[in-house]
Enzyme design. Sequence first.
Site, PDB file in Angstrom:
ATOM      1  N   LYS A   1       6.309  -6.583  -1.755  1.00 22.13           N
ATOM      2  CA  LYS A   1       5.725  -6.064  -2.997  1.00 22.13           C
ATOM      3  C   LYS A   1       6.620  -4.973  -3.580  1.00 22.13           C
ATOM      4  CE  LYS A   1       2.028  -3.257  -3.293  1.00 22.13           C
ATOM      5  NZ  LYS A   1       2.335  -2.248  -4.319  1.00 22.13           N
TER       6      LYS A   1
ATOM      7  N   LEU B   1       3.129  -4.213 -11.049  1.00 25.89           N
ATOM      8  CA  LEU B   1       3.298  -3.199 -12.093  1.00 25.89           C
ATOM      9  C   LEU B   1       2.002  -2.993 -12.873  1.00 25.89           C
ATOM     10  CD1 LEU B   1       6.905  -4.082 -13.381  1.00 25.89           C
ATOM     11  CD2 LEU B   1       6.225  -2.480 -11.593  1.00 25.89           C
TER      12      LEU B   1
ATOM     13  N   PRO C   1      -2.831  -7.084 -25.951  1.00 23.67           N
ATOM     14  CA  PRO C   1      -2.461  -8.438 -25.521  1.00 23.67           C
ATOM     15  C   PRO C   1      -1.009  -8.807 -25.801  1.00 23.67           C
ATOM     16  CG  PRO C   1      -4.638  -8.467 -26.504  1.00 23.67           C
ATOM     17  CD  PRO C   1      -4.100  -7.068 -26.700  1.00 23.67           C
ATOM     18  N   ASN C   2      -0.501  -8.471 -26.980  1.00 20.63           N
ATOM     19  CA  ASN C   2       0.870  -8.862 -27.321  1.00 20.63           C
ATOM     20  C   ASN C   2       1.888  -8.227 -26.368  1.00 20.63           C
ATOM     21  OD1 ASN C   2       2.782 -10.139 -29.187  1.00 20.63           O
ATOM     22  ND2 ASN C   2       3.370  -8.026 -29.632  1.00 20.63           N
TER      23      ASN C   2
ATOM     24  N   THR D   1      -8.495   0.356  -5.077  1.00 20.31           N
ATOM     25  CA  THR D   1      -9.105   0.654  -3.773  1.00 20.31           C
ATOM     26  C   THR D   1      -9.204   2.160  -3.510  1.00 20.31           C
ATOM     27  OG1 THR D   1      -6.918   0.025  -2.980  1.00 20.31           O
ATOM     28  CG2 THR D   1      -8.710  -1.460  -2.470  1.00 20.31           C
TER      29      THR D   1
ATOM     30  N   ARG E   1       1.841   2.100   3.858  1.00 20.73           N
ATOM     31  CA  ARG E   1       1.996   3.268   4.731  1.00 20.73           C
ATOM     32  C   ARG E   1       1.616   3.021   6.178  1.00 20.73           C
ATOM     33  NH1 ARG E   1      -1.093   7.039   0.576  1.00 20.73           N
ATOM     34  NH2 ARG E   1      -2.009   4.989   0.232  1.00 20.73           N
TER      35      ARG E   1
HETATM   36  O1  C5P Z   1       0.160   2.457   1.731  1.00 18.84           O
HETATM   37  P1  C5P Z   1      -0.963   1.521   1.362  1.00 18.84           P
HETATM   38  O2  C5P Z   1      -1.151   0.382   2.349  1.00 18.84           O
HETATM   39  O3  C5P Z   1      -2.236   2.244   1.005  1.00 18.84           O
HETATM   40  O4  C5P Z   1      -0.422   0.838   0.024  1.00 18.84           O
HETATM   41  C1  C5P Z   1      -1.188  -0.026  -0.745  1.00 18.84           C
HETATM   42  C2  C5P Z   1      -0.323  -0.592  -1.827  1.00 18.84           C
HETATM   43  O5  C5P Z   1      -1.121  -1.456  -2.604  1.00 18.84           O
HETATM   44  C3  C5P Z   1       0.261   0.438  -2.778  1.00 18.84           C
HETATM   45  O6  C5P Z   1       1.550  -0.031  -3.144  1.00 18.84           O
HETATM   46  C4  C5P Z   1      -0.651   0.428  -3.977  1.00 18.84           C
HETATM   47  O7  C5P Z   1       0.017   0.686  -5.179  1.00 18.84           O
HETATM   48  C5  C5P Z   1      -1.138  -1.028  -3.956  1.00 18.84           C
HETATM   49  N1  C5P Z   1      -2.438  -1.269  -4.560  1.00 18.84           N
HETATM   50  C6  C5P Z   1      -3.592  -0.604  -4.191  1.00 18.84           C
HETATM   51  N2  C5P Z   1      -4.781  -0.873  -4.824  1.00 18.84           N
HETATM   52  C7  C5P Z   1      -4.836  -1.798  -5.774  1.00 18.84           C
HETATM   53  C8  C5P Z   1      -3.681  -2.490  -6.144  1.00 18.84           C
HETATM   54  C9  C5P Z   1      -2.478  -2.211  -5.493  1.00 18.84           C
HETATM   55  O8  C5P Z   1      -3.553   0.217  -3.265  1.00 18.84           O
HETATM   56  N3  C5P Z   1      -5.997  -2.092  -6.332  1.00 18.84           N
END
Ligand code: C5P
Length: 243
Positions: A38, A66, A72-73, A129, A221
């Site tokens: 990712k 990202l 929308p455009n 999350t 992490r």
């Molecule tokens: O370090 P950790 O396992 O918490 O990283 C989670 C990754 O998932 C990060 O790169 C974060 O930007 C991404 N992410 C997230 N929650 C989302 C979408 C993506 O934590 N809803």
Amino acid sequence: MSDSADGKGKLILALDVHEYEHALDLVDKFHDHISIFKVGLELFLSAGPRIVGEIHKRGRKVFLDLKFHDIPNTVSKAAIAATRMGVYMFNVHASGGFDMMKKCSDSVVQTCLKENIERPKILGVTVLTSLSREMLRDELGIQYGMRTHVKHLAALSQKAGLDGVVSSAREVEAIRNSCGRGFLIVTPGIRPSWSPPDDQNRTMTPKEAIREGADYLVMGRAILQQNNPLNVIELINLEILSA
Ligand code: C5P
């Protein structure tokens, strides 16, 4: 070993680092155990789009995280650019609305047909999350419960033609029930039982998330900040298999 046989196809490693060389070093170290890497905001902005090409050169797929959220455009133009980079999946914020997601998915389909490109999977980010029920209500003014709101955004993403969503593992069952089996569910906020939650609020262990029905787990992490990340990846892949 095939991806499905050793569980590695389900684990996505978040390359949450800022240096191009560091990111490629991680890809080189772990590419036997990880199929999808990712690339998020930090790495993309500091290393530039070339990082995506370098991961592809190493035979691995890219989830371009990202989280597009604009009119929308603008989003559909960004989506076309991501498509032309050949990424395996990318995401948009479902809270950007139906028209934004629909135009995005339509433009990607048209571009792929016209330019003979493999269609990337487009995911709608439901609720981050890191957000709790209280933050949703008190800061964002959303009065629905977490599950109801996530389910609503997942259904909207599906209706707009997206391939799946990003959500907490805690909402997987509800999304699966309302959107069906073919709809992809990618879950960040995954923490093995031994690791701290950091800034994530709605976490689950890898085994729990897979049992709930998640298709892919995104982890950063809890792997990269360990003394022996490779060992941790192997343990997680085993945990996924045993689920
Ligand atoms: O370090 P950790 O396992 O918490 O990283 C989670 C990754 O998932 C990060 O790169 C974060 O930007 C991404 N992410 C997230 N929650 C989302 C979408 C993506 O934590 N809803």
